[in-house]
Design a protein around this motif. Structure first.
Motif, mmCIF file in Angstrom:
data_model
loop_
_atom_site.group_PDB
_atom_site.id
_atom_site.type_symbol
_atom_site.label_atom_id
_atom_site.label_comp_id
_atom_site.label_asym_id
_atom_site.label_seq_id
_atom_site.Cartn_x
_atom_site.Cartn_y
_atom_site.Cartn_z
ATOM 1 N N GLU A 51 138.781 36.114 64.600
ATOM 2 C CA GLU A 51 137.883 35.741 64.140
ATOM 3 C C GLU A 51 136.661 36.814 63.661
ATOM 4 N N LYS A 76 137.664 33.213 59.799
ATOM 5 C CA LYS A 76 136.716 32.227 60.136
ATOM 6 C C LYS A 76 135.890 33.097 59.188
ATOM 7 N N ASP A 117 141.803 25.514 60.994
ATOM 8 C CA ASP A 117 142.387 25.390 62.448
ATOM 9 C C ASP A 117 143.939 25.783 62.557
ATOM 10 N N LYS A 160 143.080 32.033 60.752
ATOM 11 C CA LYS A 160 142.671 32.264 62.540
ATOM 12 C C LYS A 160 142.293 33.841 62.962
ATOM 13 N N TYR A 171 130.889 34.870 55.722
ATOM 14 C CA TYR A 171 132.258 35.368 56.079
ATOM 15 C C TYR A 171 132.460 36.887 55.972
#
Length: 367
Positions: free
Chosen positions: A58, A16, A215, A56, A10
């Motif tokens: 990335e 994410k 998610d 959320k 991470y």
């Protein structure tokens, strides 16, 4: 045979994770794991506990450059040369150390997303932070220890007990193993994976992060999976554990399907088993009066959960009786404590860890 099934890093705390086929142990954890973190301007850490939408975002690491992508697909690239040369005071869970601050460009990008003034911080090439129990062991921006081990069989057992659909990603492990019995990891003290020997320091105490769907970033119903874990993974202090914190003795490479060898064992921690009786008829209605507002409640759910269901906001963070942010004053009535620390002096109680025994009257804690 016990073996590695998944590996994760991470790069930015609370964003994410990245699935890997192989990982390299470095100073403070896997290479690139939690080397960046969002903070308040004063250096206090910020996580998805306060801002679930961080989950959320990335991240990618390409040629030593970190890339962040928003849900809108807008993105930014971060070069480590762009961080401040000076070390600035930083704090994670009461642990004070030094880190470097990102450029104005990066900080404005993240501030715009969160609609709040924030900074991105980098641990730097020389980590000044140390683990709590092992002052010689460096750690990055992870909550407490460099590595987190999860067991697929333990997760499967939890899912059988839990009414909500779970994903093992909610527990944000680094090394996920297969082939072991459920909670076999409780009795391990030293293990070897690939080229690396790990010491298992302690079970990982869980908090509200596990209740967020990674998610959708929505909270699961009824404070799950903490509610279910409390039935069989809570100790005498009320701490809820799942997964094992580890430190590495040496550097090396770990790959998917590497064998896990148990080198030394230890006595497993004792947990209080308190599964509710099936088809319980003990559920009763009650009233919860909060700051003069009366809501219809019950004697089965925590006060915090019931207030939230009625759109009554109360400050909170851990939801496990640890942080104390949800403390209120019990003016009248009685409650049942789910943890030893849930009831304080002067009629102060933790709303996340107390269940009404009947009608109760509550006030906010005046500061």
């Amino acid at each position: 045979m016990i073996a590695v099934s998944q590996l994760f890093i991470y790069p930015i705390k609370s964003m994410k994770g990245i699935a890997l086929t192989e990982a390299i142990t470095a100073t403070g954890g896997f290479k690139y794991d939690r080397i960046l973190m969002i903070s308040e301007p004063d250096g206090t850490f910020i996580t998805a506990r306060q801002f679930p939408k961080l989950l959320k975002l990335e991240t990618k690491v390409i040629n030593n450059v970190v890339h962040i992508s928003l849900p809108s697909r807008e993105s930014i690239s971060i070069n480590f040369d762009d961080f401040s040369n000076t070390n600035e005071p930083t704090e994670v869970w009461g642990n004070h150390f030094m880190s470097h601050i990102a450029s104005i460009r990066v900080n404005q990008f993240l501030s715009q997303f969160l609609q709040k003034d924030v900074q991105l911080r980098w641990v730097g090439n020389k980590l000044s932070r140390r683990t709590k129990r092992y002052p010689e062991v460096p750690v990055s921006f992870a909550d407490g220890y460099p590595y987190l081990l999860l067991n697929e069989a333990s997760f499967a057992y939890l899912q059988l007990q839990c009414p909500e659909k779970l994903n093992i990603s909610q527990f944000r492990g680094n090394i996920i193993i297969k082939g072991a019995l459920p909670f076999a990891e409780d009795g391990w003290k030293t293990i070897k994976i690939g080229e690396v020997i790990f010491d298992i320091v302690k079970p990982c105490t869980r908090c509200v992060m596990t209740t967020i769907n990674a998610d959708s970033t929505n909270y699961l119903a009824n404070n799950e999976p903490l509610t279910t874990l409390r039935y069989f993974r809570a100790d005498e202090q009320g701490k809820i554990d799942f997964g094992m914190n580890m430190i590495a003795r040496n550097s090396g490479k770990i790959t998917i399907n590497d064998t896990v060898e148990v080198l030394e064992r230890q006595n497993a921690k004792n947990y209080i088993k308190s599964f509710p009786p099936e088809n319980s008829k003990l559920a009763q209605k009650c009233t919860i009066t909060f700051e003069g507002k009366i809501i219809q409640g019950n004697n089965q759910q925590t006060i915090l959960e019931q207030l939230e269901q009625q759109q009554v906001a109360l400050p909170n963070s851990c939801r496990a009786g640890i942080c104390g942010r949800c403390m209120v004053v019990l003016k009248q009535g009685e409650v049942r404590a789910l943890t030893q620390s849930a009831i304080k002096k002067n009629n102060r109680i933790l709303a996340c860890s107390c269940v009404p025994n009947g009608d109760i009257d509550l006030n906010l804690l005046k500061k």
